[in-house]
Design a protein around this motif. Sequence first.
Motif, PDB file in Angstrom:
ATOM      1  N   TYR A  81       0.815  -1.204   0.000  1.00  0.00           N
ATOM      2  CA  TYR A  81       0.000   0.000   0.000  1.00  0.00           C
ATOM      3  C   TYR A  81       0.856   1.264   0.000  1.00  0.00           C
ATOM      4  CZ  TYR A  81      -4.331  -2.563   0.671  1.00  0.00           C
ATOM      5  OH  TYR A  81      -5.411  -3.385   0.490  1.00  0.00           O
ATOM      6  N   PHE A  82       2.064   1.174   0.533  1.00  0.00           N
ATOM      7  CA  PHE A  82       2.934   2.351   0.571  1.00  0.00           C
ATOM      8  C   PHE A  82       3.480   2.698  -0.813  1.00  0.00           C
ATOM      9  CE2 PHE A  82       2.991   0.707   4.875  1.00  0.00           C
ATOM     10  CZ  PHE A  82       2.817   1.857   5.634  1.00  0.00           C
ATOM     11  N   ASP A  83       3.417   1.753  -1.740  1.00  0.00           N
ATOM     12  CA  ASP A  83       3.913   1.994  -3.098  1.00  0.00           C
ATOM     13  C   ASP A  83       2.790   2.301  -4.074  1.00  0.00           C
ATOM     14  OD1 ASP A  83       6.640   1.658  -2.609  1.00  0.00           O
ATOM     15  OD2 ASP A  83       6.426  -0.516  -2.607  1.00  0.00           O
ATOM     16  N   ASP A  84       1.539   2.287  -3.604  1.00  0.00           N
ATOM     17  CA  ASP A  84       0.413   2.634  -4.454  1.00  0.00           C
ATOM     18  C   ASP A  84       0.090   4.106  -4.263  1.00  0.00           C
ATOM     19  OD1 ASP A  84      -2.019   1.809  -6.127  1.00  0.00           O
ATOM     20  OD2 ASP A  84      -2.942   2.766  -4.383  1.00  0.00           O
ATOM     21  N   ALA A  85       0.094   4.866  -5.352  1.00  0.00           N
ATOM     22  CA  ALA A  85      -0.028   6.324  -5.255  1.00  0.00           C
ATOM     23  C   ALA A  85      -1.328   6.745  -4.577  1.00  0.00           C
ATOM     24  CB  ALA A  85       0.072   6.943  -6.650  1.00  0.00           C
ATOM     25  N   ALA A  86      -2.439   6.107  -4.937  1.00  0.00           N
ATOM     26  CA  ALA A  86      -3.742   6.524  -4.404  1.00  0.00           C
ATOM     27  C   ALA A  86      -3.844   6.278  -2.901  1.00  0.00           C
ATOM     28  CB  ALA A  86      -4.856   5.785  -5.142  1.00  0.00           C
ATOM     29  N   THR A  87      -3.478   5.054  -2.465  1.00  0.00           N
ATOM     30  CA  THR A  87      -3.600   4.735  -1.048  1.00  0.00           C
ATOM     31  C   THR A  87      -2.542   5.465  -0.219  1.00  0.00           C
ATOM     32  OG1 THR A  87      -2.309   2.738  -1.498  1.00  0.00           O
ATOM     33  CG2 THR A  87      -4.682   2.499  -1.374  1.00  0.00           C
ATOM     34  N   ALA A  88      -1.350   5.646  -0.780  1.00  0.00           N
ATOM     35  CA  ALA A  88      -0.313   6.389  -0.062  1.00  0.00           C
ATOM     36  C   ALA A  88      -0.746   7.832   0.165  1.00  0.00           C
ATOM     37  CB  ALA A  88       1.004   6.342  -0.833  1.00  0.00           C
ATOM     38  N   LYS A  89      -1.436   8.401  -0.814  1.00  0.00           N
ATOM     39  CA  LYS A  89      -1.940   9.772  -0.672  1.00  0.00           C
ATOM     40  C   LYS A  89      -2.986   9.850   0.441  1.00  0.00           C
ATOM     41  CE  LYS A  89      -4.125  13.467  -3.380  1.00  0.00           C
ATOM     42  NZ  LYS A  89      -4.609  13.853  -4.716  1.00  0.00           N
ATOM     43  N   ILE A  90      -3.873   8.876   0.494  1.00  0.00           N
ATOM     44  CA  ILE A  90      -4.897   8.842   1.540  1.00  0.00           C
ATOM     45  C   ILE A  90      -4.245   8.766   2.916  1.00  0.00           C
ATOM     46  CG2 ILE A  90      -6.738   7.429   2.538  1.00  0.00           C
ATOM     47  CD1 ILE A  90      -7.558   6.704  -0.305  1.00  0.00           C
ATOM     48  N   MET A  91      -3.247   7.909   3.073  1.00  0.00           N
ATOM     49  CA  MET A  91      -2.569   7.775   4.368  1.00  0.00           C
ATOM     50  C   MET A  91      -1.834   9.058   4.731  1.00  0.00           C
ATOM     51  SD  MET A  91      -1.200   3.825   4.469  1.00  0.00           S
ATOM     52  CE  MET A  91      -0.377   3.844   2.868  1.00  0.00           C
ATOM     53  N   CYS A 143     -15.081  16.339   8.090  1.00  0.00           N
ATOM     54  CA  CYS A 143     -14.612  15.651   6.879  1.00  0.00           C
ATOM     55  C   CYS A 143     -13.288  14.941   7.139  1.00  0.00           C
ATOM     56  CB  CYS A 143     -14.463  16.644   5.726  1.00  0.00           C
ATOM     57  SG  CYS A 143     -16.025  17.252   5.059  1.00  0.00           S
ATOM     58  N   ASP A 144     -12.397  15.595   7.896  1.00  0.00           N
ATOM     59  CA  ASP A 144     -11.116  14.971   8.245  1.00  0.00           C
ATOM     60  C   ASP A 144     -11.328  13.683   9.034  1.00  0.00           C
ATOM     61  OD1 ASP A 144      -9.564  16.887   7.021  1.00  0.00           O
ATOM     62  OD2 ASP A 144      -9.448  18.155   8.804  1.00  0.00           O
ATOM     63  N   MET A 145     -12.239  13.736  10.004  1.00  0.00           N
ATOM     64  CA  MET A 145     -12.493  12.558  10.833  1.00  0.00           C
ATOM     65  C   MET A 145     -13.146  11.440  10.021  1.00  0.00           C
ATOM     66  SD  MET A 145     -13.780  14.317  14.371  1.00  0.00           S
ATOM     67  CE  MET A 145     -14.025  12.720  15.123  1.00  0.00           C
ATOM     68  N   LYS A 146     -14.075  11.795   9.148  1.00  0.00           N
ATOM     69  CA  LYS A 146     -14.719  10.797   8.298  1.00  0.00           C
ATOM     70  C   LYS A 146     -13.694  10.151   7.371  1.00  0.00           C
ATOM     71  CE  LYS A 146     -18.434  10.255   4.893  1.00  0.00           C
ATOM     72  NZ  LYS A 146     -19.483  10.949   4.111  1.00  0.00           N
ATOM     73  N   PHE A 147     -12.789  10.973   6.834  1.00  0.00           N
ATOM     74  CA  PHE A 147     -11.729  10.489   5.955  1.00  0.00           C
ATOM     75  C   PHE A 147     -10.827   9.501   6.699  1.00  0.00           C
ATOM     76  CE2 PHE A 147      -7.746  10.810   3.630  1.00  0.00           C
ATOM     77  CZ  PHE A 147      -8.174  10.802   2.316  1.00  0.00           C
ATOM     78  N   LYS A 148     -10.444   9.871   7.924  1.00  0.00           N
ATOM     79  CA  LYS A 148      -9.575   9.007   8.724  1.00  0.00           C
ATOM     80  C   LYS A 148     -10.285   7.701   9.091  1.00  0.00           C
ATOM     81  CE  LYS A 148      -6.810  10.905  11.864  1.00  0.00           C
ATOM     82  NZ  LYS A 148      -7.410  12.140  11.430  1.00  0.00           N
ATOM     83  N   LYS A 149     -11.561   7.797   9.429  1.00  0.00           N
ATOM     84  CA  LYS A 149     -12.344   6.604   9.779  1.00  0.00           C
ATOM     85  C   LYS A 149     -12.423   5.651   8.590  1.00  0.00           C
ATOM     86  CE  LYS A 149     -16.893   5.255  11.598  1.00  0.00           C
ATOM     87  NZ  LYS A 149     -17.323   4.392  10.478  1.00  0.00           N
ATOM     88  N   MET A 150     -12.644   6.192   7.391  1.00  0.00           N
ATOM     89  CA  MET A 150     -12.703   5.370   6.193  1.00  0.00           C
ATOM     90  C   MET A 150     -11.390   4.616   5.996  1.00  0.00           C
ATOM     91  SD  MET A 150     -12.712   6.597   2.219  1.00  0.00           S
ATOM     92  CE  MET A 150     -10.994   7.077   2.452  1.00  0.00           C
ATOM     93  N   MET A 151     -10.279   5.306   6.204  1.00  0.00           N
ATOM     94  CA  MET A 151      -8.980   4.682   6.012  1.00  0.00           C
ATOM     95  C   MET A 151      -8.732   3.585   7.036  1.00  0.00           C
ATOM     96  SD  MET A 151      -5.150   6.277   6.320  1.00  0.00           S
ATOM     97  CE  MET A 151      -5.223   6.060   8.105  1.00  0.00           C
ATOM     98  N   MET A 152      -9.074   3.846   8.293  1.00  0.00           N
ATOM     99  CA  MET A 152      -8.772   2.891   9.361  1.00  0.00           C
ATOM    100  C   MET A 152      -9.717   1.696   9.353  1.00  0.00           C
ATOM    101  SD  MET A 152      -7.743   5.545  12.423  1.00  0.00           S
ATOM    102  CE  MET A 152      -6.977   4.283  13.434  1.00  0.00           C
TER     103      MET A 152
END
Length: 316
Positions: free
Chosen positions: A21-31, A219-228
Amino acid sequence: DFNVGMQRKMGKFMSIVPVKYFDDAATAKIMSVAQRKEDSLGNFIGEVFTVAMRVVYLFSILLLAIKTSWLLVVVFIIYVTVVMIIGTHDAKASYGTHYELEDDRFFIDYYMNLVMKKNPKDLRLLQMGAYINKRWREHRKHILNEEIKISQKNVKNWSLVQLLESIFKCVLLFCGLLLLKRGFLTLGSLTLFLTVLSQIGDVCIDLGYLWKDLYIIGCDMKFKKMMMEWDFTKKRPLPEYGLNQPQNNHDSDAPVIFELQHVSFSYDGVTKVLQDISLTIHEGESIALVGENGAGKSTLMKILFGEEQPTSGEIY
């Protein structure tokens, strides 16, 4: 402390994220975006209390407005509606721009890390300072330009709200003077009328700014919740070493450590980073991987060590 607890939870989450996931541009950006907002929970709780106090104060003014004139109640409803709409619109625009600029922020951090921490000697030896400085300024300028655009839009929107407030004040002042002249209002009632009107306008605009900040933090919290809540159970398993070992068909007496047969790999399922790679590495050999940036050297090493699985082909 809420922020410390969130940092602890984020650290625990990052420790279980698969390496790919650290080498995937989309997911790395989300993290990356999520990690920049580690204090969002503490800020959210603080903003909620502030908004609650403003709402209580606003309703106390509303009660006074009801006793003074029904016109003030109408103005109150219009003000609240307008500032909430503008606050939400500005928050969505600001948050969207912030997310889109994350790539620029990543490169700014990357270039600063190169200069300050990693390879200052190599950078001077290769005379890379001017190039890195140029790239840093390009990304920084882009961020600044976009933030100025958002700021200008925000100023324009809130200026319209203040203009609306001034128009209402002028109209109601005219109506109040007319009622005073005809004896329907006393001078004291008119003074109270205008005072309450002014407080309604100021508090509503203040509440609109607070709502905007609260919306962005939400929005920040929702974004973080989606990722986790990412599900890693579908992760491709690492290779089982020791199984399906091929026979050594090479002349060397040294045992084969790695053998790749027609290996290809793609991060996104479309662009192939590696294509039809076949090679054998014996124990004790010194192997040099040579190629341009992006040729797939690091990807090949990750496949050899089991951090990534090939899209096609076999590894032994």
